[in-house]
Scaffold this active site. Structure first.
Site, short mmCIF file in Angstrom:
data_model
loop_
_atom_site.label_atom_id
_atom_site.label_comp_id
_atom_site.label_asym_id
_atom_site.label_seq_id
_atom_site.Cartn_x
_atom_site.Cartn_y
_atom_site.Cartn_z
N ILE A 1 0.90 -1.15 0.00
CA ILE A 1 0.00 0.00 0.00
C ILE A 1 0.94 1.20 0.00
O ILE A 1 1.85 1.29 0.85
CB ILE A 1 -0.92 0.00 1.23
CG1 ILE A 1 -1.86 -1.18 1.16
CG2 ILE A 1 -1.70 1.31 1.32
CD1 ILE A 1 -2.72 -1.36 2.37
N THR B 1 0.92 4.17 0.96
CA THR B 1 1.03 5.03 2.13
C THR B 1 1.68 4.35 3.32
O THR B 1 1.89 4.98 4.36
CB THR B 1 -0.37 5.54 2.54
OG1 THR B 1 -1.21 4.41 2.78
CG2 THR B 1 -0.97 6.43 1.46
N CYS B 2 2.04 3.09 3.19
CA CYS B 2 2.61 2.30 4.29
C CYS B 2 4.13 2.53 4.37
O CYS B 2 4.85 2.30 3.40
CB CYS B 2 2.29 0.83 4.06
SG CYS B 2 3.14 -0.31 5.17
N ASP B 3 4.61 2.99 5.53
CA ASP B 3 6.03 3.25 5.71
C ASP B 3 6.88 1.99 5.54
O ASP B 3 7.95 2.03 4.94
CB ASP B 3 6.30 3.86 7.09
CG ASP B 3 5.82 5.29 7.22
OD1 ASP B 3 5.69 5.97 6.18
OD2 ASP B 3 5.57 5.73 8.36
N ARG C 1 7.29 1.16 1.95
CA ARG C 1 8.27 2.04 1.31
C ARG C 1 9.69 1.58 1.62
O ARG C 1 10.57 1.59 0.75
CB ARG C 1 8.06 3.49 1.73
CG ARG C 1 6.86 4.13 1.07
CD ARG C 1 6.87 5.64 1.24
NE ARG C 1 6.50 6.03 2.58
CZ ARG C 1 5.30 6.49 2.93
NH1 ARG C 1 4.35 6.60 2.02
NH2 ARG C 1 5.05 6.84 4.17
#
Length: 114
Positions: free
Chosen positions: A7, A9-11, A14
């Site tokens: 996803i 937006t998931c740190d 990333r």
């Protein structure tokens, strides 16, 4: 080629993506929010990971679910919940073809070959 299910937006997702890029490992990205989760894809994951480990109970999606949806989950209701809310799937998921790596911590991809 490897596939990284994330996803955006998931740190942690990333960090996983960056780790693969830094190692020069070729991969494609599948965003579970944007690209979705089909029943066939879910079943391919569940063949390689226990169902009880598939749901990310630390996610905002899980916390926002009504209590009655979280109670007494069996195999069928868990599958239905994951298909309805793909962001509940634990992530990142790295599918190397030979293995499915669930989650990411520093060093998890050190042995992933391109």
């Amino acid at each position: 080629m490897h596939t990284l299910y994330i996803i955006n937006t998931c740190d942690t997702c990333r960090k996983a993506r960056k780790a693969l890029e830094e190692r020069g490992v070729p991969f494609r990205v599948h965003d579970l929010r944007k690209d979705g989760l089909s029943a066939g894809l879910l079943e391919s994951f569940l063949e390689r990971m226990p169902l009880k480990e598939a749901i990310n109970k630390r996610s905002k999606t899980w916390r926002d679910l009504p209590a009655e949806q979280k109670e007494d989950l069996d195999a069928n209701s868990t599958r239905a919940l994951l298909l309805e809310h793909p962001t509940l799937l634990k992530r990142p998921l790295l599918d190397t073809g030979a293995a499915l790596v669930v989650g990411y911590r520093e060093g998890d991809y050190d042995n992933v070959a391109g």
